[in-house]
Design a protein around this motif. Structure first.
Motif, PDB file in Angstrom:
ATOM      1  N   THR A  22       0.866  -1.154   0.010  1.00 31.15           N
ATOM      2  CA  THR A  22       0.062  -0.028  -0.007  1.00 31.15           C
ATOM      3  C   THR A  22       0.796   1.081  -0.034  1.00 31.15           C
ATOM      4  O   THR A  22       0.857   2.143  -0.706  1.00 31.15           O
ATOM      5  CB  THR A  22      -0.863  -0.003   1.230  1.00 31.15           C
ATOM      6  N   MET A  23       1.982   1.152   0.790  1.00 28.41           N
ATOM      7  CA  MET A  23       2.940   2.536   0.670  1.00 28.41           C
ATOM      8  C   MET A  23       3.502   2.580  -0.625  1.00 28.41           C
ATOM      9  O   MET A  23       3.654   3.864  -1.086  1.00 28.41           O
ATOM     10  CB  MET A  23       3.997   2.323   2.008  1.00 28.41           C
ATOM     11  N   TYR A  26       1.046   4.202  -2.872  1.00 25.39           N
ATOM     12  CA  TYR A  26       0.650   5.293  -2.506  1.00 25.39           C
ATOM     13  C   TYR A  26       1.706   6.432  -2.611  1.00 25.39           C
ATOM     14  O   TYR A  26       1.548   7.425  -3.352  1.00 25.39           O
ATOM     15  CB  TYR A  26       0.378   5.587  -0.967  1.00 25.39           C
ATOM     16  N   SER A  27       3.222   6.029  -2.561  1.00 26.53           N
ATOM     17  CA  SER A  27       4.165   6.840  -2.683  1.00 26.53           C
ATOM     18  C   SER A  27       4.597   6.974  -4.285  1.00 26.53           C
ATOM     19  O   SER A  27       4.858   8.063  -4.760  1.00 26.53           O
ATOM     20  CB  SER A  27       5.332   6.144  -2.146  1.00 26.53           C
ATOM     21  N   TRP A 148       9.790   2.739  -2.910  1.00 24.57           N
ATOM     22  CA  TRP A 148       9.176   2.011  -2.307  1.00 24.57           C
ATOM     23  C   TRP A 148       8.839   0.577  -3.028  1.00 24.57           C
ATOM     24  O   TRP A 148       8.652  -0.472  -2.347  1.00 24.57           O
ATOM     25  CB  TRP A 148       7.983   2.473  -1.850  1.00 24.57           C
TER      26      TRP A 148
END
Length: 217
Positions: A22-23, A26-27, A148
């Motif tokens: 998820t990070m 998102y990133s 990421w």
């Protein structure tokens, strides 16, 4: 391993892995993973390493699912699209672990074709690895930590290699093979270890139980 322990282990790994994914999304955005794969030669090598490791999982899940009257193809497609999420959710749902079952498949499977696959994949991975080191240098950590998404792909690879290592450890003990060198090799060089194990011993996680011989977990 007990069913409750299997599910607990799957959840323990799945929760932080989902958070990491998820990070990354998102990133880095929707193009984060394609960009991570094509960042340089070494990032492509890590992705190819992951694909090869996932093929070992797919080989096991196809026969395991069929032996239990389930269709494996949804899990195979999910593995190729979403990596380690597929085996982790399979373990969570079906409480199955890629350990060596009661009956070895060597008597019925084509050892030559498995070794041919191992030789071709090993050579391809070696060529890409050497090219990556020659073009991008030896600072692999900078590639892993570039974004990421790069980190997520690398963690994905680590999870799948650990699943193979669990099977290999059980298989090696069953056949009186010392597993520790293979474990160290896997920790250091990823999919080179399962490919070489397949090339040397002619076995991969694809054996399955007979009706009167339950799977060992």
């Amino acid at each position: 391993m007990q069913e409750s322990s299997l599910r607990s282990l799957a959840i323990i790994v799945l929760v932080p892995f989902t958070a990491l994914t998820t990070m990354a999304i998102y990133s880095d955005g929707i193009n984060g993973f394609p960009n991570a794969i094509t960042y340089n030669f070494l990032s492509f090598q890590i992705w190819l390493d992951l694909v090869i490791a996932m093929l070992f999982w797919c080989a096991w899940v196809i026969l395991d699912a069929r032996a239990h009257g389930r269709s494996p193809w949804g899990w195979v497609v999910a593995a190729l699209l979403f990596g380690a999420f597929s085996p982790l959710i399979y373990i969570l749902v079906h409480k199955r672990w890629p350990a060596t079952p009661a009956r070895d498949s060597a008597a019925t499977d084509d050892v030559t074709s498995r070794r041919t696959f191992a030789a071709i994949a090993f050579t391809a991975l070696l060529v890409v690895t050497l090219a990556g080191l020659a073009i991008d240098g030896t600072d692999i950590m900078s590639t892993i930590t570039h974004s990421w998404s790069n980190i997520q792909i690398w963690v994905d690879l680590v999870i799948v290699i650990l699943l193979w290592a669990a099977w290999m450890f059980a298989d090696a003990k069953t056949h009186d093979i010392n597993p520790w060198g293979w474990l160290v090799f896997a920790a250091a060089l990823g999919s080179f270890s399962p490919l070489l194990y397949l090339l040397v011993h002619g076995r991969w996680p694809a054996s399955h139980p007979t009706a009167d011989q339950p799977v060992s977990t």
